[in-house]
Design a protein around this motif. Structure first.
Motif, PDB file in Angstrom:
ATOM      1  N   UNK A 110       0.815  -1.210   0.000  1.00 47.58           N
ATOM      2  CA  UNK A 110       0.000   0.000   0.000  1.00 47.58           C
ATOM      3  C   UNK A 110       0.845   1.254   0.000  1.00 47.58           C
ATOM      4  N   UNK A 111       0.189   2.401  -0.050  1.00 43.45           N
ATOM      5  CA  UNK A 111       0.878   3.669  -0.135  1.00 43.45           C
ATOM      6  C   UNK A 111       1.736   4.003   1.070  1.00 43.45           C
ATOM      7  N   UNK A 112       1.264   3.671   2.274  1.00 39.63           N
ATOM      8  CA  UNK A 112       2.023   4.003   3.481  1.00 39.63           C
ATOM      9  C   UNK A 112       3.362   3.281   3.513  1.00 39.63           C
ATOM     10  N   UNK A 113       3.346   1.990   3.226  1.00 38.31           N
ATOM     11  CA  UNK A 113       4.588   1.218   3.211  1.00 38.31           C
ATOM     12  C   UNK A 113       5.486   1.665   2.062  1.00 38.31           C
ATOM     13  N   UNK A 114       4.880   2.015   0.927  1.00 37.34           N
ATOM     14  CA  UNK A 114       5.657   2.510  -0.211  1.00 37.34           C
ATOM     15  C   UNK A 114       6.367   3.811   0.157  1.00 37.34           C
TER      16      UNK A 114
END
Length: 217
Positions: free
Chosen positions: A44-48
């Motif tokens: 997801x965006x947060x981990x990215x």
């Protein structure tokens, strides 16, 4: 079989396939990485953002939001030579929105291991209930600023949309959508809730604006 059921099924599948195009996994392949092997392991965006930097994270968020917009706005209107009454299109929009979010979480193209659906959900809300994003983002920012927990902020943001849907109130399809998606967000963030309970959840300290000011930093 009823032609409306056929239309719904076809467009539901198309929305799911579109939702399965995970931004982090597609862009990760260009870098020769699998984001699921890094950081929290979530696609997801947060981990990215945490593992690959701002530019990569923002690009992931934009891709995941865009597919939500297309799924909710474009796919329901595809001409299949079948009935497209206003009420039917409304339910189609909700069905395609659910399918796109589900595709992001369980992407057929990537072994059914995707993200948690938040960015794609924002994308579909931009189409289905854009004003509903005001309380959603307001609550999300408030919870993130006071706690530093992205997952917790996302859950409260989803619950804020439920409150908005019934207080306005929104049409029945969107009320159902609000409840189903809130439960879905809680489900996809169950690991975050578990870590919160254990006291091991990652805290985005830089986002804790109120706390930072209180410490004089």
């Amino acid at each position: 079989m009823n032609c409306k059921v056929i239309a719904f099924a076809i467009k539901f599948v198309l929305a799911y396939l579109l939702g399965s195009l995970s931004g982090s996994l597609l862009l990760g392949r260009l870098r020769g990485i699998d984001i699921r092997t890094l950081g929290s392991g979530n696609a997801g965006g947060t981990n990215a953002l945490r593992t690959q930097g701002k530019a990569f994270g923002v690009a992931v968020l934009l891709i995941d939001m865009l597919k939500g917009v297309i799924a909710a706005a474009g796919i329901p209107l595809l001409p299949l030579g079948l009935p497209t009454s206003a009420a039917f299109v409304s339910w189609l929009g909700v069905g395609c929105a659910v399918a796109a979010v589900a595709g992001h979480v369980w992407p057929i193209w990537f072994g059914f291991r995707g993200g948690k659906g938040a960015a794609t959900l924002v994308g579909v809300l931009l189409v289905l209930a854009p004003l509903g994003l005001v309380p959603v983002l307001g609550v999300w920012i408030a919870v993130l600023a006071t706690t530093g927990y992205v997952g917790l902020a996302t859950i409260f943001g989803a619950l804020a949309f439920v409150a908005y849907a019934f207080l306005v109130p929104l049409p029945a399809p969107l009320e159902w959508f609000a409840v189903v998606m809130a439960l879905f967000v809680i489900y996809t963030h169950r690991s975050n809730l578990r870590r919160l309970w254990d006291g091991t959840e990652h805290r985005a300290s830089k986002a804790m604006l109120l706390r930072r000011r209180g410490n004089g930093t």
